[in-house]
Write a protein that holds these residues in place. Structure first.
Motif, mmCIF file in Angstrom:
data_model
loop_
_atom_site.group_PDB
_atom_site.id
_atom_site.type_symbol
_atom_site.label_atom_id
_atom_site.label_comp_id
_atom_site.label_asym_id
_atom_site.label_seq_id
_atom_site.Cartn_x
_atom_site.Cartn_y
_atom_site.Cartn_z
ATOM 1 N N ALA A 248 54.427 42.388 36.227
ATOM 2 C CA ALA A 248 54.485 43.126 34.962
ATOM 3 C C ALA A 248 55.931 43.451 34.604
ATOM 4 O O ALA A 248 56.319 43.389 33.428
ATOM 5 C CB ALA A 248 53.659 44.404 35.070
ATOM 6 N N GLU A 249 56.741 43.775 35.598
ATOM 7 C CA GLU A 249 58.153 44.087 35.362
ATOM 8 C C GLU A 249 58.922 42.823 34.930
ATOM 9 O O GLU A 249 59.744 42.866 34.011
ATOM 10 C CB GLU A 249 58.780 44.666 36.631
ATOM 11 C CG GLU A 249 58.209 46.025 37.042
ATOM 12 C CD GLU A 249 58.703 46.469 38.409
ATOM 13 O OE1 GLU A 249 59.420 45.672 39.072
ATOM 14 O OE2 GLU A 249 58.381 47.601 38.826
ATOM 15 N N TRP B 242 42.393 39.313 40.772
ATOM 16 C CA TRP B 242 42.320 40.556 40.014
ATOM 17 C C TRP B 242 41.308 41.475 40.702
ATOM 18 O O TRP B 242 40.466 41.005 41.480
ATOM 19 C CB TRP B 242 41.967 40.299 38.557
ATOM 20 C CG TRP B 242 40.724 39.497 38.295
ATOM 21 C CD1 TRP B 242 39.517 39.948 37.854
ATOM 22 C CD2 TRP B 242 40.582 38.060 38.400
ATOM 23 N NE1 TRP B 242 38.627 38.910 37.693
ATOM 24 C CE2 TRP B 242 39.248 37.737 38.028
ATOM 25 C CE3 TRP B 242 41.445 37.025 38.795
ATOM 26 C CZ2 TRP B 242 38.763 36.436 38.034
ATOM 27 C CZ3 TRP B 242 40.954 35.724 38.804
ATOM 28 C CH2 TRP B 242 39.642 35.440 38.417
ATOM 29 N N THR C 221 55.764 33.346 41.620
ATOM 30 C CA THR C 221 55.039 34.557 41.993
ATOM 31 C C THR C 221 53.961 34.229 43.021
ATOM 32 O O THR C 221 53.483 33.095 43.099
ATOM 33 C CB THR C 221 54.359 35.204 40.766
ATOM 34 O OG1 THR C 221 53.389 34.286 40.241
ATOM 35 C CG2 THR C 221 55.374 35.536 39.691
ATOM 36 N N GLN D 225 51.235 42.303 41.528
ATOM 37 C CA GLN D 225 50.836 42.538 40.137
ATOM 38 C C GLN D 225 51.847 43.437 39.430
ATOM 39 O O GLN D 225 52.246 43.170 38.284
ATOM 40 C CB GLN D 225 49.453 43.188 40.113
ATOM 41 C CG GLN D 225 48.940 43.497 38.715
ATOM 42 C CD GLN D 225 47.533 44.091 38.754
ATOM 43 O OE1 GLN D 225 46.800 43.904 39.710
ATOM 44 N NE2 GLN D 225 47.165 44.800 37.705
ATOM 45 N N LYS D 226 52.289 44.483 40.102
ATOM 46 C CA LYS D 226 53.263 45.409 39.520
ATOM 47 C C LYS D 226 54.596 44.705 39.261
ATOM 48 O O LYS D 226 55.218 44.877 38.203
ATOM 49 C CB LYS D 226 53.473 46.596 40.459
ATOM 50 C CG LYS D 226 54.432 47.642 39.922
ATOM 51 C CD LYS D 226 54.595 48.802 40.891
ATOM 52 C CE LYS D 226 55.583 49.830 40.357
ATOM 53 N NZ LYS D 226 55.782 50.963 41.325
ATOM 54 N N LYS D 227 55.025 43.884 40.216
ATOM 55 C CA LYS D 227 56.292 43.171 40.072
ATOM 56 C C LYS D 227 56.217 42.159 38.935
ATOM 57 O O LYS D 227 57.176 41.980 38.174
ATOM 58 C CB LYS D 227 56.622 42.457 41.391
ATOM 59 C CG LYS D 227 57.967 41.751 41.403
ATOM 60 C CD LYS D 227 59.125 42.727 41.284
ATOM 61 C CE LYS D 227 60.456 42.010 41.392
ATOM 62 N NZ LYS D 227 61.606 42.919 41.168
ATOM 63 N N LEU E 169 48.941 40.541 30.562
ATOM 64 C CA LEU E 169 50.380 40.784 30.676
ATOM 65 C C LEU E 169 51.153 39.968 29.642
ATOM 66 O O LEU E 169 52.077 40.474 28.999
ATOM 67 C CB LEU E 169 50.872 40.435 32.081
ATOM 68 C CG LEU E 169 50.484 41.371 33.229
ATOM 69 C CD1 LEU E 169 50.961 40.806 34.561
ATOM 70 C CD2 LEU E 169 51.063 42.763 33.013
ATOM 71 N N VAL F 195 48.477 43.961 44.997
ATOM 72 C CA VAL F 195 48.729 45.140 44.158
ATOM 73 C C VAL F 195 50.220 45.206 43.814
ATOM 74 O O VAL F 195 50.602 45.367 42.645
ATOM 75 C CB VAL F 195 48.286 46.428 44.864
ATOM 76 C CG1 VAL F 195 48.611 47.646 44.006
ATOM 77 C CG2 VAL F 195 46.793 46.389 45.178
ATOM 78 N N ALA F 196 51.067 45.046 44.843
ATOM 79 C CA ALA F 196 52.515 45.060 44.626
ATOM 80 C C ALA F 196 52.945 43.853 43.797
ATOM 81 O O ALA F 196 53.829 43.965 42.934
ATOM 82 C CB ALA F 196 53.245 45.077 45.968
#
Length: 289
Positions: free
Chosen positions: A18-19, A173, A168, A14-16, A47, A11-12
């Motif tokens: 995207a940034e 998903w 990464t 995925q967020k990173k 993304l 989860v973390a």
């Protein structure tokens, strides 16, 4: 049975990702050449598309896959907009270097000290991403392991004064849409063992092999016309007899023979095998509509 696997640390991750995508020129998605469709993470596609990033599909482990089917996948991906596909084996010296060359072609406006080429390498677990990273950087910086999700955090690497590569963690998903994808991912060890039953995925593997590579089975397990094999259950029973696996209280030890078939496939003892083609995947997806 539907197979799902989405560990909390993803989860973390995925967020990173995207940034980081905001500052990325080329997305490198590493796929397993034996299952290029199933090993595509739809989150990675979304993304990249949102930022209109160029996309390099790297079909790794091509030395284990059916070369004719791999060629079909390369043509399929190369027909997509802003996408380039290459097939490599991360175990072959120099193959991983082809990735940087392909990225330069996808972003010719970058690759200078003032405008360095910024790449992000992504993929589902256990597709060989860490081995590729080590080869590109020519040193062991990424931990390599047989278990999925070895890498847990994003890492930034300065390759030279005009190229930057961000590594990464392997990412799944939240929900695998097609049940067959879950099975194929599990067969190729891209999913944690706690998420599936080996007997179930061995039956799925057996069905694919009986349909697409029956001669490989005959060769590996010394089968002949006298072996009446109608389905994957018959196949497992026949393998157990051929290999003289001990019975459990007079009954077939299905778990032991399931492990044998899966390991023979994973260790490439059956031959060069692809579990899906663009055509078979298209038929599968149409069948789910």
């Amino acid at each position: 049975m539907s197979i799902q696997w989405f560990p909390g640390h993803m989860v973390a991750a995925q967020k990173k990702a995207a940034e980081t995508m905001e500052f990325t020129d080329v997305v490198i998605e590493v796929l397993d050449a034996r299952m290029p469709g199933a090993s595509q993470n739809p989150m990675i596609r979304e993304l990249g598309a949102a930022r209109q990033r160029a996309h390099l599909k790297v079909l790794n482990k091509s030395d284990l896959a059916d070369p004719k089917i791999t060629d079909q996948w390369i043509q399929f991906f190369n027909a997509l907009p802003k996408t380039k596909a290459i097939a490599i084996s991360c175990k072959k010296s120099g193959d991983s270097k082809k990735i940087l060359t392909a990225c330069k072609l996808l972003a010719p406006h970058r690759s200078s000290p003032l405008k360095p080429l910024r790449m992000m390498i992504m993929g589902v677990p256990n597709v060989g991403k860490s081995t590729i990273m080590n080869a590109i950087l020519n040193k062991r910086i990424a931990k390599v392991g047989d278990e999925p999700a070895v890498t847990k955090q994003q890492q930034r690497h300065q390759i030279n004064d005009h190229m930057i590569l961000v590594d990464t963690p392997g990412m799944m998903w939240p929900k695998i849409q097609y049940s067959s994808d879950g099975y194929i991912l599990a067969i190729n060890h891209a999913i944690g063992k706690n998420a599936y039953d080996e007997e179930d995925i061995a039956k799925e593997l057996g069905s694919i092999l009986l349909r697409a590579y029956p001669d490989y089975l005959k060769s590996r397990y010394a089968m002949n016309g006298d072996d009446a094999i109608r389905d994957s259950i018959d196949l497992l029973e026949t393998i157990a007899k051929k290999k003289k696996l001990p019975l459990n209280k007079g009954l077939l030890d299905t778990r032991k023979v399931a492990t044998l078939l899966i390991n023979d496939y994973r260790n490439s003892l059956l031959g060069r095998i692809s579990l899906e083609s663009p055509e078979s995947r298209d038929l599968m997806m149409k069948g789910h509509k």
